[in-house]
Motif scaffolding. Structure first.
Motif, short mmCIF file in Angstrom:
data_model
loop_
_atom_site.label_atom_id
_atom_site.label_comp_id
_atom_site.label_asym_id
_atom_site.label_seq_id
_atom_site.Cartn_x
_atom_site.Cartn_y
_atom_site.Cartn_z
N MET A 1 20.77 8.43 -4.32
CA MET A 1 19.96 9.22 -3.42
C MET A 1 20.53 9.19 -2.00
SD MET A 1 17.54 11.27 -3.30
CE MET A 1 15.89 11.46 -3.81
N LYS A 2 21.11 8.04 -1.61
CA LYS A 2 21.67 7.92 -0.26
C LYS A 2 22.77 8.96 -0.05
CE LYS A 2 23.39 4.41 2.91
NZ LYS A 2 23.73 3.00 3.07
N TRP A 3 23.58 9.23 -1.08
CA TRP A 3 24.64 10.23 -0.96
C TRP A 3 24.08 11.63 -0.74
CZ3 TRP A 3 29.30 9.16 0.36
CH2 TRP A 3 29.81 7.90 0.09
N LEU A 4 22.92 11.90 -1.34
CA LEU A 4 22.28 13.20 -1.14
C LEU A 4 21.91 13.38 0.33
CD1 LEU A 4 20.99 15.85 -2.12
CD2 LEU A 4 18.93 14.53 -2.64
N TRP A 5 21.32 12.32 0.92
CA TRP A 5 20.93 12.40 2.33
C TRP A 5 22.15 12.55 3.23
CZ3 TRP A 5 16.62 13.84 1.12
CH2 TRP A 5 15.70 13.12 0.38
N MET A 6 23.21 11.82 2.91
CA MET A 6 24.43 11.92 3.73
C MET A 6 25.07 13.30 3.58
SD MET A 6 24.34 9.20 5.35
CE MET A 6 25.86 9.33 6.24
N THR A 7 25.01 13.86 2.37
CA THR A 7 25.55 15.21 2.16
C THR A 7 24.73 16.23 2.94
OG1 THR A 7 26.33 14.57 -0.04
CG2 THR A 7 26.14 16.93 0.40
N MET A 8 23.43 16.06 2.95
CA MET A 8 22.58 16.96 3.74
C MET A 8 22.90 16.83 5.23
SD MET A 8 18.94 16.67 1.75
CE MET A 8 18.06 17.73 2.90
N ALA A 9 23.12 15.61 5.71
CA ALA A 9 23.48 15.40 7.12
C ALA A 9 24.83 16.05 7.43
CB ALA A 9 23.51 13.91 7.44
N LEU A 10 25.76 15.94 6.50
CA LEU A 10 27.07 16.58 6.68
C LEU A 10 26.90 18.10 6.76
CD1 LEU A 10 30.14 16.09 6.80
CD2 LEU A 10 30.16 16.33 4.32
N ALA A 11 26.07 18.66 5.89
CA ALA A 11 25.81 20.10 5.92
C ALA A 11 25.14 20.51 7.23
CB ALA A 11 24.95 20.51 4.72
N ALA A 12 24.22 19.68 7.71
CA ALA A 12 23.57 19.96 8.99
C ALA A 12 24.59 19.96 10.13
CB ALA A 12 22.45 18.96 9.27
N GLY A 13 25.52 19.02 10.09
CA GLY A 13 26.58 18.98 11.10
C GLY A 13 27.43 20.24 11.05
N MET A 14 27.72 20.71 9.85
CA MET A 14 28.49 21.95 9.72
C MET A 14 27.68 23.13 10.27
SD MET A 14 30.17 21.49 5.99
CE MET A 14 31.38 20.23 5.66
N ALA A 15 26.39 23.13 10.00
CA ALA A 15 25.53 24.20 10.51
C ALA A 15 25.50 24.20 12.03
CB ALA A 15 24.11 24.06 9.94
N VAL A 16 25.50 23.01 12.63
CA VAL A 16 25.50 22.91 14.10
C VAL A 16 26.79 23.52 14.66
CG1 VAL A 16 25.69 21.25 15.99
CG2 VAL A 16 23.90 20.99 14.29
N SER A 17 27.91 23.32 13.98
CA SER A 17 29.17 23.92 14.44
C SER A 17 29.10 25.43 14.40
CB SER A 17 30.33 23.45 13.56
OG SER A 17 30.50 22.06 13.69
N ILE A 18 28.55 25.97 13.32
CA ILE A 18 28.40 27.42 13.22
C ILE A 18 27.42 27.90 14.28
CG2 ILE A 18 27.58 29.29 11.74
CD1 ILE A 18 28.61 27.54 9.35
N GLN A 19 26.32 27.17 14.44
CA GLN A 19 25.30 27.54 15.43
C GLN A 19 25.90 27.59 16.83
OE1 GLN A 19 22.54 24.52 16.55
NE2 GLN A 19 20.91 25.97 17.05
N ALA A 20 26.73 26.61 17.16
CA ALA A 20 27.33 26.56 18.50
C ALA A 20 28.19 27.79 18.75
CB ALA A 20 28.15 25.28 18.67
N GLY A 21 29.01 28.15 17.78
CA GLY A 21 29.86 29.33 17.94
C GLY A 21 29.05 30.61 18.04
N VAL A 22 28.05 30.75 17.18
CA VAL A 22 27.20 31.94 17.18
C VAL A 22 26.42 32.03 18.49
CG1 VAL A 22 25.18 32.98 16.08
CG2 VAL A 22 27.04 32.12 14.68
N ASN A 23 25.81 30.93 18.91
CA ASN A 23 25.02 30.93 20.14
C ASN A 23 25.89 31.15 21.38
OD1 ASN A 23 22.62 30.60 18.81
ND2 ASN A 23 22.38 28.44 19.31
N GLY A 24 27.10 30.61 21.36
CA GLY A 24 28.01 30.85 22.48
C GLY A 24 28.31 32.33 22.64
N GLY A 25 28.56 33.00 21.51
CA GLY A 25 28.80 34.45 21.54
C GLY A 25 27.57 35.21 21.98
N LEU A 26 26.41 34.78 21.50
CA LEU A 26 25.16 35.41 21.89
C LEU A 26 24.93 35.28 23.40
CD1 LEU A 26 22.45 36.76 21.03
CD2 LEU A 26 21.55 34.43 20.71
N GLY A 27 25.20 34.08 23.92
CA GLY A 27 25.03 33.84 25.35
C GLY A 27 25.94 34.70 26.21
#
Length: 144
Positions: A1-27
């Motif tokens: 189960m711990k690996w599931l949580w870590m995988t979700m955290a990794l996915a969230a980190g990837m989402a933050v990278s996409i969010q930063a690029g998208v939001n930077g363009g939006l700004g």
């Protein structure tokens, strides 16, 4: 189960990278404050809809929690604003490298003192070395 949580955290980190690029363009397109507002507004709408269908129905309990627990939204807005502002100037990778450094320094302080009701995890030489290497990596990222 711990690996599931870590995988979700990794996915969230990837989402933050996409969010930063998208939001930077939006700004760049609509303005920094406006881009930050639009990002938060859309996120708020999505979370409102998701909590309507999948929430516990205890939203009203927010009025009974300690007031300091409500600053998360302010901190999130600050983060989004800063990312919308700086990503166009220094890039996604540099911005997120600095964010990660800030997160690890502050989270180490939070863990060391067990702040906010969390588990106490003492700051030791290993963590100190890891943060030192992180700042070396940050310097290498920002170096021209």
């Amino acid at each position: 189960m711990k690996w599931l949580w870590m995988t979700m955290a990794l996915a969230a980190g990837m989402a933050v990278s996409i969010q930063a690029g998208v939001n930077g363009g939006l700004g760049r397109r609509v303005g920094v404050l406006e881009g930050s507002f639009v990002s938060f507004l859309i996120g708020t709408i999505v979370l409102f809809l998701v909590q309507l269908f999948f929430g516990k129905g205890e939203l009203i309990a927010m009025f009974s929690v300690p007031k300091w627990q409500l600053i998360g939204g302010i901190l999130g807005a600050f983060y989004v604003f800063v990312m919308v502002l700086i990503v166009p100037k220094v890039g996604v990778a540099n911005s997120l490298m600095a964010v990660v450094a800030g997160q690890l320094v502050m989270s180490s302080i939070v863990d060391h003192f067990g702040l906010f009701g969390g588990q106490r995890i003492p700051f030791d030489l290993t963590r100190f070395a890891a943060i030192g290497f992180l700042f070396l990596a940050l310097w290498l990222f920002f170096r021209k």
